[in-house]
Design a protein around this motif. Structure first.
Motif, PDB file in Angstrom:
ATOM      1  N   ALA A 208       0.817  -1.213   0.000  1.00 53.41           N
ATOM      2  CA  ALA A 208       0.000   0.000   0.000  1.00 53.41           C
ATOM      3  C   ALA A 208       0.850   1.262   0.000  1.00 53.41           C
ATOM      4  CB  ALA A 208      -0.933   0.000   1.205  1.00 53.41           C
ATOM      5  N   ALA A 209       2.068   1.174   0.501  1.00 57.54           N
ATOM      6  CA  ALA A 209       2.909   2.368   0.607  1.00 57.54           C
ATOM      7  C   ALA A 209       3.479   2.795  -0.734  1.00 57.54           C
ATOM      8  CB  ALA A 209       4.042   2.116   1.605  1.00 57.54           C
ATOM      9  N   GLU A 555      -2.164   6.474  19.566  1.00 53.69           N
ATOM     10  CA  GLU A 555      -2.338   7.899  19.270  1.00 53.69           C
ATOM     11  C   GLU A 555      -3.729   8.198  18.722  1.00 53.69           C
ATOM     12  OE1 GLU A 555       0.509   6.182  16.035  1.00 53.69           O
ATOM     13  OE2 GLU A 555      -0.013   5.842  18.151  1.00 53.69           O
ATOM     14  N   ASP A 556      -4.305   7.233  17.997  1.00 54.03           N
ATOM     15  CA  ASP A 556      -5.663   7.427  17.486  1.00 54.03           C
ATOM     16  C   ASP A 556      -6.685   7.410  18.615  1.00 54.03           C
ATOM     17  OD1 ASP A 556      -4.817   7.677  14.884  1.00 54.03           O
ATOM     18  OD2 ASP A 556      -5.198   5.574  14.348  1.00 54.03           O
ATOM     19  N   ALA A 557      -6.401   6.665  19.672  1.00 53.09           N
ATOM     20  CA  ALA A 557      -7.299   6.645  20.826  1.00 53.09           C
ATOM     21  C   ALA A 557      -7.429   8.044  21.417  1.00 53.09           C
ATOM     22  CB  ALA A 557      -6.774   5.669  21.874  1.00 53.09           C
ATOM     23  N   PRO A 782      -4.434   2.662   8.202  1.00 51.10           N
ATOM     24  CA  PRO A 782      -3.609   3.873   8.305  1.00 51.10           C
ATOM     25  C   PRO A 782      -4.211   5.020   7.495  1.00 51.10           C
ATOM     26  CG  PRO A 782      -2.238   1.955   7.866  1.00 51.10           C
ATOM     27  CD  PRO A 782      -3.654   1.499   7.728  1.00 51.10           C
ATOM     28  N   GLY A 783      -4.226   6.185   8.077  1.00 49.64           N
ATOM     29  CA  GLY A 783      -4.763   7.350   7.384  1.00 49.64           C
ATOM     30  C   GLY A 783      -6.238   7.574   7.593  1.00 49.64           C
ATOM     31  N   ASP A 784      -6.901   6.723   8.373  1.00 51.27           N
ATOM     32  CA  ASP A 784      -8.319   6.946   8.666  1.00 51.27           C
ATOM     33  C   ASP A 784      -8.490   8.323   9.324  1.00 51.27           C
ATOM     34  OD1 ASP A 784      -9.638   4.739   7.687  1.00 51.27           O
ATOM     35  OD2 ASP A 784      -9.466   3.571   9.525  1.00 51.27           O
TER      36      ASP A 784
END
Length: 828
Positions: A208-209, A555-557, A782-784
């Motif tokens: 994906a990267a 970190e998303d939390a 990732p990126g959500d």
């Protein structure tokens, strides 16, 4: 030492397939009837066929198991349970069930019926097996991913539960019961008998990267299971029943495979523990094969677990094309080709480069050399030299298969009702016959009186000869009592026949009447059972909305908490590497200071060998959310705060009641329900205690196979450099261009995420009116846009709580066109 020989369970999608199974030694046959089973087309028997199947099976000492193995919507429960009753009337011995609520209702309505927990229940460890035992299931069909060690562990933990396992046929690449991909893509739910075979497409695996292509082909198309090498070990491990897949296959397939495994098991019973030879296995290869795998019995399989080159039946590889001589094709093959065989020809670099085929009309043998047969075939089209010869159909094998069940009748003898008769009378009195069929009794009397006999008087033999002439009726003569009949009396034979016909007619009318009454009583009982939902469980209601954000990064939390989430669900098992325990505990403390709950999300799959990796996280004592029914029950029994995730597959109010009874504080409803269906499920609780999966990518499949390790031909679970360092984020792209992120989880399983996030924001007012107050947002890629989506949903829920209409475009402003409405308005 003689080994226990497991029951051989064969599939059937037609009456002829039932005959094929019985004619070749099946101990039991499983089948579906009309509807409500996990094959929605091409594999259904009628009720009349079912009745004949039960008669034939029981006459042969075999059993019939009904597949009743889909998830039921609230509106379907009555029809489904009535349908089951009609199948019971025709003689089934057991029902194979997926729906938890159906298990409860069957026990209430049909308490004598044997219940088998379907493999769709995803039972793969001792926790899940205990739940099914406690629910009253008599046996469970284990997940096809279980190893022999897993089976031994489950057997020791739950010795009283009968274990069944697949040994042959098509494999689902996903854990059965955990495939939502088909429904999301095509509205054909794998949990509702309508699988669209999403796994049989060709895919491209990319990083994906950077977009680099890592692999391509039929990357999630599993080979067929052929566990003949493991039969002795499977029996020793405690498996009671060996199951053959194939309800959509032809009778010839059922005959061939059943015959093969019957022979293998009979040899096992005789003390011959050796696995079958390649020659003995050859008919199984020939009749249908995508290529075989021994499955997971000996441990996790790698690159060879999937077909890679083709998704369908290939047949047996015989040899190659040598040359073309005039109008004949010269081939060198390992087994002689016969007239009527079906042949395929593949390009040497694989069928994707070229694939042709035709039926053999003319063939002659030229000679034999070095174990090969050289033959000349009259081709239907030109085939280049060097191409691979594959026999897709063998005429002789098909003929032999048909002959194996030709003698099995297509109709069975009906089970007749016993008719006991008492005869009374004396000279000058009418002959009285008291006829009893079960609890029913009728008395008939002759219109003329008995007279002294001039030649042969009425005796037991003469009466039995006449009264026993019951022909095509549903009765058979049982006891005949003549102790109350005076000797040497006479009545015309015609009178005896009239009395017999009169009694049979009255009793037959009574049976029809009783049948109608039984159906009426059954309908009433079904309605009462469906209406009798226990609602004492579940979380207490609250008018305030609760927004749950599910994330996989710490970190998303924090981002979700700052944007308005009142609870954080942390899926730290989703990807390698897992964070340190200390960091998770610090996060829990930081959130607690803000009045926000941290809830750990457990894996849905926790095989016995995985348990040690999960236990250290359970020991933290945090609240939990789990799609593993066994973990929900076990942890709730310990007093833990547990939410049942959507993978528990709560599809109706009775399933919900059962999961609440097991101790779940809340239930995330199935992602395959519409908004209106969710409201019907939650209506007895007025929506309280339920969560709606409102936003994010559901896990379309949970796969024991790892596409990344297979791409590099690495041993599973020994190549974390691939998923942690070199290619941490990979995707599968299907032929239509849809891209499915692949997460490699804590146990090196793949979780295929949906190609686009589901967004239910447009349905929030409708869901709010139904009483739902808890909504789950899932961020697993990732990126959500964690903060923006959470804030938009927070604003919408606050508006509804204040009686205002939410902004219908708030979430869409974040997602743009990259979203799907999921099943909120699309029924499966």
């Amino acid at each position: 030492m003689l080994r226990p020989v497991p029951e051989l369970l064969a599939p059937a999608g037609s009456l002829d397939a039932v005959r094929a199974a019985l004619g070749n030694g099946a101990d039991a046959v499983y089948l579906g009837v009309d509807k409500f089973n996990a094959r929605d087309e091409g594999a259904q028997l009628s009720l009349d066929d079912l009745e004949q199947s039960c008669r034939l099976a029981h006459a042969a000492g075999a059993r019939i198991y009904l597949t009743f193995n889909i998830l039921f919507k609230p509106a379907e429960l009555h029809d489904a349970l009535h349908h089951l009753g009609r199948c019971i009337d025709r003689g089934i011995d057991a029902a194979i069930v997926q729906d938890l609520g159906a298990v409860r209702l069957i026990h209430k309505l049909y308490p004598g019926l044997e219940i088998h927990g379907s493999t769709q229940m995803t039972v793969h460890d001792e926790r899940g097996a205990r739940v099914l035992r406690d629910l009253g299931c008599d046996r469970v069909v284990l997940a096809r991913e279980n190893t022999l060690d897993d089976i031994r562990t489950i057997r020791r933990a739950v010795p009283e539960l009968v274990l069944e396992s697949f040994v042959h046929g098509a494999l689902c690449i996903a854990y059965s019961g955990q495939c939502y991909m088909s429904g999301m893509i095509s509205e054909r739910s794998a949990n509702r008998g309508s699988c669209a075979q999403s796994c049989r497409k060709d895919y491209v695996l990319t990083d994906a990267a950077n977009g680099a292509e890592l692999d391509r082909g039929y990357l999630i198309s599993a080979r067929d299971l052929g566990a003949w090498e493991h039969l002795a070990e499977i029996a020793d491990a405690g498996i009671h029943t060996l199951k053959v897949e194939g309800r959509k296959k032809k009778p010839e397939y059922v005959a061939t495979v059943t015959h093969g495994y019957r022979d293998f098991l009979d040899r096992l019973a005789a003390g011959d523990w050796r696995p079958p030879t390649p020659a003995e296995v050859q008919p199984l290869v020939q009749i249908f094969s995508r290529g075989f795998t021994g499955g997971m019995y000996g441990g996790r399989a790698g690159r060879d677990y999937v077909t890679r080159a083709q998704p369908d039946n290939r047949g047996a590889v015989l040899g190659e094309v040598i040359e073309r001589e005039q109008d004949e094709l010269i081939v060198s093959v390992s087994q002689p080709i016969q007239r009527g065989d079906g042949l395929g020809f593949e390009h040497p670099d694989g069928p994707a480069k070229g694939n042709r085929g035709f039926g053999v009309r003319s063939v002659r043998t030229i000679g034999r050399q070095s174990g090969k047969v050289r033959q000349a075939i009259q081709p239907a089209e030109d085939i280049p030299a060097g191409w691979i010869v594959v026999r897709s159909a063998e005429a002789a094998l098909l003929t032999s298969a048909r002959a194996s069940f030709a003698a099995v009748p297509s109709t069975g003898k009906p089970e007749r009702t016993r008719l006991d008769v008492t005869a009374r009378g004396a000279a000058g009195e009418p002959l009285t016959l008291i006829c009893r069929a079960g609890a029913d009794e009728v008395t008939v009397k002759s219109p003329t009186t008995l007279a002294p006999a001039t030649r042969h008087g009425l005796d037991e033999a003469r009466l039995r000869a006449q009264l026993g002439r019951l022909g095509e009726t549903s009765f058979t003569l049982g006891d005949l009592d003549v102790s109350g009949l005076a000797k040497d009396l006479f009545v015309p034979i015609s009178i005896l026949n009239d009395l017999r016909r009169q009694a049979v007619q009255i009793l037959s009318e009574h049976l029809e009447r009783d049948g109608r009454l039984r159906h009426t009583d059954r309908d009433r009982a079904i309605d009462e059972a469906i209406a009798g939902v226990a609602v004492e469980n579940g979380s207490p209601g609250s008018a305030q909305p609760r927004l749950v954000a599910e994330v996989w990064r710490l970190e998303d939390a924090l981002l979700a908490a700052e944007a308005g989430a009142g609870e954080i669900s942390l899926d730290l098992f989703l990807r390698h590497p897992m964070p340190p325990v200390a960091r998770v505990m610090h996060l829990a403390s930081e959130l607690a200071e803000r009045g926000i709950t941290l809830r750990l999300r457990t894996p849905t799959i926790v095989r016995p060998e995985d348990r040690k990796h999960v236990e250290k996280w359970l020991a933290l004592g945090t609240p939990l959310v789990s799609g593993h029914l066994g973990m929900v029950a076990e942890l709730a029994a310990e007093g833990r705060d547990v939410v049942a995730d959507y993978a528990v597959n709560v599809f109706n109010q009775h399933s919900a009641a059962l999961v609440f009874r097991l101790g779940a504080r809340r239930i995330v409803l199935s992602v395959e329900l519409t908004g209106a269906e969710m409201a019907q499920v939650a209506a007895p609780w007025e929506g309280q205690g339920f969560e709606v999966f409102a936003y994010g990518r559901p896990e379309g499949m949970t796969i024991e196979h790892c596409v990344l390790s297979a791409a590099f031909d690495r041993e599973v679970a020994t190549c974390r450099d691939l998923c942690v360092q070199k290619h941490p984020h990979v995707e599968l792209t299907d032929p239509a261009g849809y891209v499915f992120p692949v997460a490699t989880d804590y146990a090196c399983r793949n979780r295929l995420l949906h190609s686009r996030p589901v967004d239910g924001s447009a349905y929030l007012p409708e869901l709010w009116r139904a009483g739902f107050r808890t909504y789950r947002l899932v961020f697993n890629v990732p990126g959500d846009p964690v903060a923006r989506v959470t804030a938009a949903y927070r604003a919408s829920l606050d508006a509804l709580a204040e009686g205002r209409a939410p902004d219908p475009l708030a979430v869409r402003a974040v997602t743009g066109r990259e979203y799907t409405r999921g099943h909120f308005a699309r029924a499966v």
